[in-house]
Design a protein around this motif. Structure first.
Motif, PDB file in Angstrom:
ATOM      1  N   THR A 188       0.832  -1.197   0.000  1.00 46.98           N
ATOM      2  CA  THR A 188       0.000   0.000   0.000  1.00 46.98           C
ATOM      3  C   THR A 188       0.874   1.258   0.000  1.00 46.98           C
ATOM      4  O   THR A 188       0.609   2.227  -0.717  1.00 46.98           O
ATOM      5  CB  THR A 188      -0.918   0.011   1.234  1.00 46.98           C
ATOM      6  OG1 THR A 188      -1.713  -1.176   1.237  1.00 46.98           O
ATOM      7  CG2 THR A 188      -1.819   1.238   1.230  1.00 46.98           C
ATOM      8  N   PHE A 189       1.926   1.216   0.825  1.00 44.46           N
ATOM      9  CA  PHE A 189       2.856   2.348   0.890  1.00 44.46           C
ATOM     10  C   PHE A 189       3.475   2.619  -0.478  1.00 44.46           C
ATOM     11  O   PHE A 189       3.527   3.768  -0.946  1.00 44.46           O
ATOM     12  CB  PHE A 189       3.938   2.064   1.922  1.00 44.46           C
ATOM     13  CG  PHE A 189       5.105   3.006   1.851  1.00 44.46           C
ATOM     14  CD1 PHE A 189       4.988   4.338   2.236  1.00 44.46           C
ATOM     15  CD2 PHE A 189       6.342   2.557   1.372  1.00 44.46           C
ATOM     16  CE1 PHE A 189       6.082   5.200   2.160  1.00 44.46           C
ATOM     17  CE2 PHE A 189       7.426   3.422   1.288  1.00 44.46           C
ATOM     18  CZ  PHE A 189       7.291   4.744   1.683  1.00 44.46           C
ATOM     19  N   LEU A 190       3.956   1.566  -1.150  1.00 48.75           N
ATOM     20  CA  LEU A 190       4.602   1.750  -2.454  1.00 48.75           C
ATOM     21  C   LEU A 190       3.625   2.295  -3.488  1.00 48.75           C
ATOM     22  O   LEU A 190       3.976   3.127  -4.330  1.00 48.75           O
ATOM     23  CB  LEU A 190       5.197   0.423  -2.927  1.00 48.75           C
ATOM     24  CG  LEU A 190       6.386  -0.104  -2.118  1.00 48.75           C
ATOM     25  CD1 LEU A 190       6.806  -1.479  -2.617  1.00 48.75           C
ATOM     26  CD2 LEU A 190       7.560   0.858  -2.199  1.00 48.75           C
ATOM     27  N   ALA A 191       2.373   1.824  -3.428  1.00 50.28           N
ATOM     28  CA  ALA A 191       1.380   2.318  -4.373  1.00 50.28           C
ATOM     29  C   ALA A 191       1.088   3.801  -4.146  1.00 50.28           C
ATOM     30  O   ALA A 191       0.998   4.598  -5.091  1.00 50.28           O
ATOM     31  CB  ALA A 191       0.093   1.498  -4.241  1.00 50.28           C
ATOM     32  N   ALA A 241       1.968   9.725  -5.336  1.00 51.49           N
ATOM     33  CA  ALA A 241       2.503  11.021  -4.896  1.00 51.49           C
ATOM     34  C   ALA A 241       3.537  11.538  -5.888  1.00 51.49           C
ATOM     35  O   ALA A 241       3.548  12.735  -6.233  1.00 51.49           O
ATOM     36  CB  ALA A 241       3.112  10.882  -3.507  1.00 51.49           C
ATOM     37  N   ARG A 242       4.408  10.681  -6.343  1.00 50.08           N
ATOM     38  CA  ARG A 242       5.452  11.116  -7.270  1.00 50.08           C
ATOM     39  C   ARG A 242       4.864  11.543  -8.609  1.00 50.08           C
ATOM     40  O   ARG A 242       5.376  12.463  -9.254  1.00 50.08           O
ATOM     41  CB  ARG A 242       6.475   9.994  -7.446  1.00 50.08           C
ATOM     42  CG  ARG A 242       7.367   9.825  -6.222  1.00 50.08           C
ATOM     43  CD  ARG A 242       8.216   8.572  -6.285  1.00 50.08           C
ATOM     44  NE  ARG A 242       9.129   8.510  -5.142  1.00 50.08           N
ATOM     45  CZ  ARG A 242       9.804   7.422  -4.772  1.00 50.08           C
ATOM     46  NH1 ARG A 242       9.643   6.273  -5.466  1.00 50.08           N
ATOM     47  NH2 ARG A 242      10.615   7.451  -3.731  1.00 50.08           N
ATOM     48  N   GLY A 290       1.339  16.987  -3.871  1.00 39.60           N
ATOM     49  CA  GLY A 290       2.337  15.928  -3.787  1.00 39.60           C
ATOM     50  C   GLY A 290       2.867  15.766  -2.383  1.00 39.60           C
ATOM     51  O   GLY A 290       3.062  14.637  -1.893  1.00 39.60           O
ATOM     52  N   ALA A 291       3.114  16.877  -1.697  1.00 36.72           N
ATOM     53  CA  ALA A 291       3.593  16.813  -0.318  1.00 36.72           C
ATOM     54  C   ALA A 291       2.558  16.154   0.579  1.00 36.72           C
ATOM     55  O   ALA A 291       2.879  15.333   1.454  1.00 36.72           O
ATOM     56  CB  ALA A 291       3.928  18.214   0.183  1.00 36.72           C
ATOM     57  N   SER A 292       1.278  16.468   0.384  1.00 34.92           N
ATOM     58  CA  SER A 292       0.209  15.850   1.186  1.00 34.92           C
ATOM     59  C   SER A 292       0.137  14.352   0.923  1.00 34.92           C
ATOM     60  O   SER A 292      -0.066  13.544   1.845  1.00 34.92           O
ATOM     61  CB  SER A 292      -1.130  16.514   0.851  1.00 34.92           C
ATOM     62  OG  SER A 292      -1.102  17.899   1.182  1.00 34.92           O
ATOM     63  N   ALA A 293       0.279  13.966  -0.346  1.00 35.01           N
ATOM     64  CA  ALA A 293       0.238  12.545  -0.687  1.00 35.01           C
ATOM     65  C   ALA A 293       1.399  11.783  -0.051  1.00 35.01           C
ATOM     66  O   ALA A 293       1.242  10.644   0.401  1.00 35.01           O
ATOM     67  CB  ALA A 293       0.263  12.387  -2.209  1.00 35.01           C
ATOM     68  N   LEU A 294       2.585  12.408  -0.008  1.00 31.82           N
ATOM     69  CA  LEU A 294       3.731  11.766   0.643  1.00 31.82           C
ATOM     70  C   LEU A 294       3.480  11.599   2.139  1.00 31.82           C
ATOM     71  O   LEU A 294       3.817  10.567   2.727  1.00 31.82           O
ATOM     72  CB  LEU A 294       4.999  12.598   0.414  1.00 31.82           C
ATOM     73  CG  LEU A 294       5.623  12.492  -0.974  1.00 31.82           C
ATOM     74  CD1 LEU A 294       6.759  13.499  -1.116  1.00 31.82           C
ATOM     75  CD2 LEU A 294       6.154  11.078  -1.227  1.00 31.82           C
ATOM     76  N   GLU A 334      12.800  12.146   2.677  1.00 33.11           N
ATOM     77  CA  GLU A 334      13.665  13.187   2.110  1.00 33.11           C
ATOM     78  C   GLU A 334      12.960  13.927   0.973  1.00 33.11           C
ATOM     79  O   GLU A 334      13.114  15.147   0.825  1.00 33.11           O
ATOM     80  CB  GLU A 334      14.967  12.553   1.630  1.00 33.11           C
ATOM     81  CG  GLU A 334      15.859  12.113   2.775  1.00 33.11           C
ATOM     82  CD  GLU A 334      17.094  11.359   2.311  1.00 33.11           C
ATOM     83  OE1 GLU A 334      17.130  10.951   1.119  1.00 33.11           O
ATOM     84  OE2 GLU A 334      18.023  11.179   3.116  1.00 33.11           O
ATOM     85  N   GLU A 335      12.186  13.189   0.152  1.00 35.34           N
ATOM     86  CA  GLU A 335      11.428  13.856  -0.916  1.00 35.34           C
ATOM     87  C   GLU A 335      10.415  14.834  -0.337  1.00 35.34           C
ATOM     88  O   GLU A 335      10.234  15.945  -0.838  1.00 35.34           O
ATOM     89  CB  GLU A 335      10.723  12.812  -1.775  1.00 35.34           C
ATOM     90  CG  GLU A 335      11.656  11.971  -2.631  1.00 35.34           C
ATOM     91  CD  GLU A 335      10.900  10.911  -3.413  1.00 35.34           C
ATOM     92  OE1 GLU A 335       9.911  11.272  -4.072  1.00 35.34           O
ATOM     93  OE2 GLU A 335      11.293   9.731  -3.339  1.00 35.34           O
ATOM     94  N   ARG A 336       9.740  14.409   0.740  1.00 32.75           N
ATOM     95  CA  ARG A 336       8.740  15.282   1.359  1.00 32.75           C
ATOM     96  C   ARG A 336       9.387  16.510   1.990  1.00 32.75           C
ATOM     97  O   ARG A 336       8.891  17.631   1.878  1.00 32.75           O
ATOM     98  CB  ARG A 336       7.964  14.470   2.408  1.00 32.75           C
ATOM     99  CG  ARG A 336       6.673  15.150   2.879  1.00 32.75           C
ATOM    100  CD  ARG A 336       6.878  15.929   4.175  1.00 32.75           C
ATOM    101  NE  ARG A 336       7.412  15.050   5.198  1.00 32.75           N
ATOM    102  CZ  ARG A 336       8.069  15.491   6.264  1.00 32.75           C
ATOM    103  NH1 ARG A 336       8.276  16.785   6.424  1.00 32.75           N
ATOM    104  NH2 ARG A 336       8.541  14.660   7.161  1.00 32.75           N
TER     105      ARG A 336
END
Length: 960
Positions: A64-67, A72-73, A84-88, A124-126
């Motif tokens: 689920t996390f990977l999906a 998000a990406r 995108g930040a919220s999705a991360l 780190e992306e977030r």
């Protein structure tokens, strides 16, 4: 699909009970019942090879996390940063700490490491998105927490530094960098990455880019100072304005910096009332370097700034060394005086000259001066005038003058000048030959102009034809002559002006092939004290035939002979000095290099240990005449490497075989420490050939021993064994026990690499007996350390520790830090074998401090490789990877292929621990190939075993 064997390894690692298979089956049965009772019927399926667990994506939190991460990406890629930040954040909210926390199984931990890495990458992306969205103040506390949990992740430090800086906390941002550096050096053994270092620099400089702003700034051009163009006469002139400048050269090239410096000084100083002195620029440089051309060029450019005229006099320089008053008469006549009215008294003429120029704006060019005395009558007293002087020497007694040195043209300017003479087409058609021609002319405009003139008058000649003729030094000056212009006579003028002792030094300097010269070389050539030689060298500097070279590494004053000057010096040397005198001078110079190299070796090893010496004469023969002091022996050897290599090469060529092989062998510590294999190959080959020609059997054996050692370090084990066999045979015939011992020591190491432990230990035992017999204590310590390595591998830990304790005691008593570092490295291997990881890490950090202080790159590569292995055993996979990659890169640069292969092997282990089979296969495949090329069966077997876990088809590699 998971096999039963994998499940057994996951539960019991390498020590499963006899009932392991049945216990696995019982556990799977219980798990199946639990899943069935919770509504997940049939999710565990049994197959012949093992078991398969089948769940949907929504039922497994990691899937689920990977999906969600992928969603998000995709949002971020569309430019929707806020969404995108919220999705991360939503994806990361699934986590409740590190994956599979508390599980000790190596297999489970490998999988958990991969999951944790995915989580950290998302974090780190977030964080990066939050920084872009201006949430820097909110991130500081979170980043401190994350760094505490992951102290070796450099991106986190970079984020923290940026968040602090954008929050107005510059000092804390810089402290964060210092914390990062301390942790990385302590735990990983490396400096922060280039990106982090650049960020620190940007913060120090308050770079506006860090705040997302464009730097705004403009350059303001300062207005050029204009001179007052009044003539100083109220009415119409009764005498023409003097314009005595010769025409400028059409092919004038370069000199932009010098021109700007001269023009700027003269135009800003002339006419300045506060300065009550005439501005004077004194150009100085060797003959033919273009001083006159530059002076005339600048004078033409400035002529409109001096409306009352330009005076010019060729003072004849060394062609007419006496003070000639005739230019003063010519100047007075040009300024309006009549010859019959000029007074006879020189002082009265000088006063009249100053009176004529008192209210005038005149530029005076005094070309090719030889002394300050010659110039004094010609320098006016009015600050409205300006003077340009050229001379071959720096006229330091010309008070108030701005001295401008003029050196050779750089290569591009030299080629540009040649193109101006013969045309750009010919230069472009043969650019390589044009560059070589410019180099042969030593950047000397006179020589380039002569060569260009010859080519211009012979349009059918390709440039390469003249270049081939210039390659022969014996005829080079003959080729640089064209229609009355020649380089030889130009240099001969300078040579003729020297006193006899300085002339002899000038000649003897042509003997030396080294790139530059320390003072003591001149002393050795003349066999005089260094203080006498220094005075003579300064005479040559003043005459502009020697350049003074200043190095930042505090090597002291050095000198360099201009190339064409050296060719001329060689001509007069062979015409003047007898062959025996030339050879004796060269022998003294080479003996000086040998004495200094021996001193450096003794400083490194505590004495004449681990090497042998010949009977060549050292210079000076007695220690009452100090040559120099060597406080940092490895640094001295490294900085003098070009000179040492040239000295061996020249001694071998001139038949000084005893000095050649001795100096070549003494330099081996430098070559092996720094990985200078090309230099090593060159000097040992030259020394070997010289020894063979001279029938010097000890020199032949010593050179073969050195060559075998070089092959050993490069992993060319067959060649190494052959060289060691030949060297041993000769040493035994010479009954040279020390030489035999050193050969046996290194031959034993080769036996270890090829897996012949019986032969290895026999050689080590014999080497130890002979080294004790000849009193080579450090050699004894080195062999003991090597023997200990074998006992560590076979599990005889107490015996290994006893040998290492003895070796360490010798190394410290003799103050041989190089061998001390090697012994400490072996102690680290012992601790690692015993599972004492903290002790191993501490020993390796001690080793790194020693090898880095001495510049031992090979030792650093070994230590980093082992430190990476310690990090792997500690489970700190990211730190292990960074350290091993650093070791691999350093080993590759230095040609240390065994360390490179071992680093690749451990990198393969790291990737296996992460569950990354593809990367593991790549690293291990490269390691397997390198071990095969090195001929190391033990490591080949280890690598093949590990590869079998990830290569289903068990492919093998062919070694070339």
């Amino acid at each position: 699909m998971t096999s039963i064997d994998q499940l057994i390894e996951a539960v019991w690692s390498l020590d499963p009970p006899a009932t392991s298979r049945s216990q696995i089956q019982i556990c799977v049965s219980r798990l199946r019942k639990l899943l069935d009772s919770s509504g997940h019927v049939g999710t565990i399926r049994t197959h012949a090879a093992g078991y398969c667990l089948e769940f949907g994506v929504a039922e497994v939190d990691s899937l689920t996390f990977l999906a969600q991460l992928e969603t998000a990406r995709a949002t971020i890629a569309r430019g929707e940063r806020e969404s995108g930040a919220s999705a991360l954040r939503a994806a990361l909210s699934l986590w409740r700490g590190p994956a599979l926390c508390g599980m000790e199984s190596d297999v489970v931990r490998r999988g958990a490491t991969g999951l944790d890495e995915q989580r950290m990458s998302a974090i780190e992306e977030r964080i990066q998105l939050d920084l872009e969205l201006g949430r820097h103040a909110e991130l500081v506390a979170e980043l401190h927490t994350l760094i505490g949990q992951h102290p070796s992740r450099e991106r986190l430090y970079g984020f923290l530094m940026l968040a602090l800086y954008r929050s107005g906390r510059q000092v804390e941002a810089l402290e964060a960098y210092r914390d990062a550096r301390a942790v990385l050096i302590r735990d990983v053994g490396v400096e922060p990455c280039a990106e982090l270092q650049s960020l620190e620099t940007a913060i120090l400089n308050r770079d506006p880019v860090l705040l997302g702003e464009q730097s705004a700034g403009s350059w303001s051009a300062q207005p050029r100072t204009q001179l007052n163009h009044t003539s100083g006469h109220g009415g119409r002139r009764s005498w023409p304005v003097p314009q005595q400048l010769p025409s400028g050269v059409a092919d004038f090239t370069g000199r932009h910096r010098e021109t700007a410096r001269i023009v700027g000084f003269l135009t800003s100083s002339a006419g300045t009332e506060a300065r009550n002195a005439v501005p004077v620029v004194a150009l100085y440089g060797r003959g033919g370097v273009g001083k006159s051309s530059l002076a005339v060029r600048v004078a033409h450019e400035l002529s409109d700034q001096f409306p009352d005229g330009v005076l010019y006099a060729d003072l004849q320089g060394m062609r007419s060394p006496r003070c000639d008053p005739s230019p003063l008469s010519h100047f007075l006549f040009a300024l309006g005086g009549y010859g019959r009215e000029l007074p006879d008294d020189p002082q009265v003429r000088r006063d009249l000259y100053c009176s004529f120029l008192a209210q005038r704006r005149v530029l005076i060019v005094l070309d090719d001066a030889v002394s300050e005395e010659q110039l004094k009558p010609l320098i006016p007293g009015s600050s409205t005038c300006a003077v340009i002087v050229t001379s071959r020497s720096m006229l330091s007694g010309l008070h108030g003058a701005r001295h401008v040195p003029l050196g050779p043209l750089d290569p591009s300017e030299s080629v540009e000048m040649l193109a101006g003479i013969i045309g750009t087409r010919r230069v472009h058609e043969d650019s390589d030959a044009a560059a070589e021609l410019a180099s042969a002319c030593d950047g000397l405009p006179l020589a380039i102009r002569i060569a260009g003139g010859r080519l211009a008058s012979r349009e059918n000649w390709p440039i390469a034809r003249l270049v081939s003729r210039l390659r022969d030094e014996r005829g080079r000056l003959d080729e640089l002559e064209h229609r009355g212009a020649e380089v030889r006579s130009n240099i001969a003028l300078t040579y003729g002006s020297l006193d006899e002792q300085t002339k002899r030094l000038f000649r003897l300097l042509a003997l030396v092939d080294t790139p530059d010269l320390p003072t003591w070389i001149a002393a050795a050539l003349l066999d005089v004290r260094p203080t006498v030689a220094e005075r003579l060298l300064e005479n040559l500097v003043d005459a502009q035939v020697l350049d003074v070279i200043e190095y930042r590494d505090a090597r002291g004053t050095r000198y360099r002979l201009h190339e064409l000057v050296r060719v001329y010096a060689g001509e007069v040397l062979h015409d003047t000095e007898e062959p025996a005198e030339r050879l004796a001078a060269l022998e003294r110079a080479t003996g000086g290099w040998l004495k200094l190299a021996e001193t450096a070796h003794r400083e490194l090893y505590g004495g004449d240990y681990t090497t042998i010496h010949g009977s060549g004469t050292r210079w000076p023969a007695h220690d009452d005449l100090e040559v120099t002091s060597i406080t940092d022996p490895m640094h001295w050897l490294d900085t003098e490497r070009p000179a040492l290599v040239a000295a061996v090469r020249q001694a071998a060529r001139e038949g000084l075989a005893e000095l050649a092989w001795d100096l070549a062998l003494t330099c081996v510590v430098l070559f092996e420490t720094k990985g200078y294999f090309d230099d090593w190959r060159e000097v040992v080959a030259a020394a070997l050939q010289a020894a063979e020609r001279a029938g010097n059997r000890t020199g032949v054996a010593a050179s073969l021993y050195s060559m075998g050692t070089m092959h050993m370090f490069k992993g060319q084990l067959g060649d190494a064994q052959q060289c060691f066999r030949d060297a041993r045979t000769i040493f035994e015939a010479q009954r040279h026990d020390h030489g035999i011992a050193l050969v046996l020591r290194n031959a034993a190491y080769v036996d270890r690499l090829v897996g012949d432990d019986t032969a290895m230990m026999a050689k080590y035992d014999e080497a130890l007996r002979l080294l004790n017999q000849v009193g080579d204590e450090v050699g004894v310590a080195h062999v003991m350390r090597s023997q200990a390595g074998h006992w560590i591998e076979v599990g005889e830990h107490d015996h290994a520790r006893e040998l290492l304790d003895q070796a360490l005691d010798i190394a410290r008593r003799r103050r041989c830090v190089r061998v001390e570092a090697q012994v400490l490295f072996s102690f680290a291997a012992l601790h690692l074998q015993l599972g004492e990881l903290e002790a191993a890490r501490q020993e390796l950090h001690r080793v790194l401090r020693i090898v880095r202080a001495s510049g031992d790159g090979i030792g650093e590569a070994h230590a980093l490789c082992e430190l990476g292995r310690v990090r792997y055993r500690e489970g700190r996979l990211e730190g292990a990877e960074r350290t091993l990659l650093h070791a691999c890169e350093l080993a590759s640069q230095l040609g240390e292929r065994l360390v490179e292969a071992k680093s690749l092997y451990t990198l393969g282990e790291v990737e296996l621990a992460r569950g990354n089979s593809a990367a593991a296969t790549t690293h291990l495949g490269r390691a397997e190939q390198m071990f095969g090329q090195l001929g190391s069966p033990t490591w080949i077997a280890r690598t093949a075993t590990l590869l079998s876990e990830v290569r289903p088809d068990n492919r093998t590699v062919e070694y070339t």
